[in-house]
Motif scaffolding. Structure first.
Motif, PDB file in Angstrom:
ATOM      1  N   THR A  88      99.912  67.486  53.763  1.00  0.00           N
ATOM      2  CA  THR A  88      99.086  68.287  54.676  1.00  0.00           C
ATOM      3  C   THR A  88      99.015  69.667  54.276  1.00  0.00           C
ATOM      4  N   ALA A  89      97.842  70.118  53.912  1.00  0.00           N
ATOM      5  CA  ALA A  89      97.831  71.750  53.654  1.00  0.00           C
ATOM      6  C   ALA A  89      98.106  72.438  54.830  1.00  0.00           C
ATOM      7  N   PRO A  90      99.146  73.676  54.252  1.00  0.00           N
ATOM      8  CA  PRO A  90      99.605  74.611  55.124  1.00  0.00           C
ATOM      9  C   PRO A  90      98.421  75.229  55.958  1.00  0.00           C
ATOM     10  N   PRO A  91      98.767  75.398  57.437  1.00  0.00           N
ATOM     11  CA  PRO A  91      97.775  75.858  58.217  1.00  0.00           C
ATOM     12  C   PRO A  91      97.019  77.259  57.813  1.00  0.00           C
ATOM     13  N   PRO A  92      97.637  78.130  57.003  1.00  0.00           N
ATOM     14  CA  PRO A  92      96.893  79.392  56.436  1.00  0.00           C
ATOM     15  C   PRO A  92      95.771  78.842  55.689  1.00  0.00           C
ATOM     16  N   LEU A  93      96.199  77.895  54.697  1.00  0.00           N
ATOM     17  CA  LEU A  93      95.000  77.323  53.684  1.00  0.00           C
ATOM     18  C   LEU A  93      93.931  76.635  54.606  1.00  0.00           C
ATOM     19  N   ARG A  94      94.350  75.867  55.263  1.00  0.00           N
ATOM     20  CA  ARG A  94      93.604  74.837  56.142  1.00  0.00           C
ATOM     21  C   ARG A  94      92.540  75.740  56.843  1.00  0.00           C
ATOM     22  N   ASP A  95      93.118  76.895  57.463  1.00  0.00           N
ATOM     23  CA  ASP A  95      92.079  78.029  58.382  1.00  0.00           C
ATOM     24  C   ASP A  95      91.305  78.567  57.380  1.00  0.00           C
ATOM     25  N   LYS A  96      91.767  78.955  56.003  1.00  0.00           N
ATOM     26  CA  LYS A  96      90.836  79.539  55.190  1.00  0.00           C
ATOM     27  C   LYS A  96      89.730  78.584  54.716  1.00  0.00           C
ATOM     28  N   VAL A  97      89.982  77.526  54.447  1.00  0.00           N
ATOM     29  CA  VAL A  97      88.806  76.549  53.938  1.00  0.00           C
ATOM     30  C   VAL A  97      87.916  76.290  55.134  1.00  0.00           C
ATOM     31  N   LEU A  98      88.406  76.040  56.317  1.00  0.00           N
ATOM     32  CA  LEU A  98      87.559  75.788  57.392  1.00  0.00           C
ATOM     33  C   LEU A  98      86.674  77.025  57.609  1.00  0.00           C
ATOM     34  N   TYR A  99      87.225  78.005  57.301  1.00  0.00           N
ATOM     35  CA  TYR A  99      86.318  79.291  57.675  1.00  0.00           C
ATOM     36  C   TYR A  99      85.131  79.488  56.744  1.00  0.00           C
ATOM     37  N   ARG A 100      85.779  79.135  55.429  1.00  0.00           N
ATOM     38  CA  ARG A 100      84.881  79.296  54.279  1.00  0.00           C
ATOM     39  C   ARG A 100      83.587  78.219  54.534  1.00  0.00           C
ATOM     40  N   ILE A 101      83.846  76.735  54.871  1.00  0.00           N
ATOM     41  CA  ILE A 101      82.985  75.870  55.208  1.00  0.00           C
ATOM     42  C   ILE A 101      82.001  76.343  56.397  1.00  0.00           C
ATOM     43  N   ARG A 102      82.591  76.989  57.138  1.00  0.00           N
ATOM     44  CA  ARG A 102      81.542  77.552  58.418  1.00  0.00           C
ATOM     45  C   ARG A 102      80.659  78.501  57.835  1.00  0.00           C
ATOM     46  N   SER A 103      81.075  79.261  56.998  1.00  0.00           N
ATOM     47  CA  SER A 103      80.336  80.401  56.578  1.00  0.00           C
ATOM     48  C   SER A 103      79.265  79.925  55.651  1.00  0.00           C
ATOM     49  N   VAL A 104      79.542  78.893  55.015  1.00  0.00           N
ATOM     50  CA  VAL A 104      78.559  78.465  54.048  1.00  0.00           C
ATOM     51  C   VAL A 104      77.352  77.799  54.844  1.00  0.00           C
ATOM     52  N   GLN A 105      77.859  77.031  56.118  1.00  0.00           N
ATOM     53  CA  GLN A 105      76.800  76.157  56.968  1.00  0.00           C
ATOM     54  C   GLN A 105      76.077  77.407  57.597  1.00  0.00           C
ATOM     55  N   VAL A 106      76.628  78.760  57.983  1.00  0.00           N
ATOM     56  CA  VAL A 106      75.729  79.623  58.459  1.00  0.00           C
ATOM     57  C   VAL A 106      74.797  80.102  57.662  1.00  0.00           C
ATOM     58  N   GLU A 107      75.004  80.413  56.346  1.00  0.00           N
ATOM     59  CA  GLU A 107      74.168  80.702  55.499  1.00  0.00           C
ATOM     60  C   GLU A 107      73.203  79.827  55.067  1.00  0.00           C
ATOM     61  N   ILE A 108      73.424  78.347  55.021  1.00  0.00           N
ATOM     62  CA  ILE A 108      72.563  77.507  54.805  1.00  0.00           C
ATOM     63  C   ILE A 108      71.492  77.550  55.797  1.00  0.00           C
ATOM     64  N   ARG A 109      71.878  77.605  57.234  1.00  0.00           N
ATOM     65  CA  ARG A 109      71.234  77.671  58.308  1.00  0.00           C
ATOM     66  C   ARG A 109      70.117  78.873  58.324  1.00  0.00           C
ATOM     67  N   THR A 110      70.667  79.850  57.997  1.00  0.00           N
ATOM     68  CA  THR A 110      70.258  81.153  57.977  1.00  0.00           C
ATOM     69  C   THR A 110      68.897  81.191  56.785  1.00  0.00           C
ATOM     70  N   GLU A 111      69.303  80.625  55.754  1.00  0.00           N
ATOM     71  CA  GLU A 111      68.157  80.654  54.773  1.00  0.00           C
ATOM     72  C   GLU A 111      67.151  79.620  54.969  1.00  0.00           C
ATOM     73  N   THR A 112      67.204  78.644  55.648  1.00  0.00           N
ATOM     74  CA  THR A 112      66.215  77.583  56.064  1.00  0.00           C
ATOM     75  C   THR A 112      65.472  77.922  57.349  1.00  0.00           C
ATOM     76  N   LEU A 113      66.178  79.078  58.028  1.00  0.00           N
ATOM     77  CA  LEU A 113      64.824  79.360  59.127  1.00  0.00           C
ATOM     78  C   LEU A 113      63.561  79.829  58.538  1.00  0.00           C
ATOM     79  N   PRO A 114      62.625  79.784  59.301  1.00  0.00           N
ATOM     80  CA  PRO A 114      61.246  79.954  58.932  1.00  0.00           C
ATOM     81  C   PRO A 114      61.066  81.606  59.090  1.00  0.00           C
TER      82      PRO A 114
END
Length: 88
Positions: free
Chosen positions: A62-88
């Motif tokens: 299992t990934a250590p909690p700090p690494l897991r948090d960093k990965v999840l944060y980055r995934i969410r950041s990319v999701q926000v970037e993608i949503r922002t880019e696809t907005l009209p």
């Protein structure tokens, strides 16, 4: 992936989702029917099934909690970037 034809291309493109049971029933049936009729794609399916099984058995840590948090944060950041880019 050395298969030819649109049916092979579609089956192989969706192979991982098929292996992970992430497709709807109709798509699963379509891919299963193709695998039943195409020995090349069936061979590729079995190979990917073996690799998935080996990875699953090898990755038990299992990934250590700090690494897991960093990965999840980055995934969410990319999701926000993608949503922002696809907005009209």
């Amino acid at each position: 992936m050395s298969c030819d034809g649109p049916d092979c291309e579609k089956a192989l493109r969706n192979l991982y989702n098929f292996l992970d049971h992430e497709l709807d029933g109709a798509s699963c049936d379509e891919i299963q029917t193709h695998l039943d009729d195409c020995s090349n794609c069936l061979t590729e399916y079995h190979l990917e099934e073996i690799v998935k099984s080996l990875v699953g058995r090898s990755c038990t840590e299992t990934a250590p909690p700090p690494l897991r948090d960093k990965v999840l944060y980055r995934i969410r950041s990319v999701q926000v970037e993608i949503r922002t880019e696809t907005l009209p």
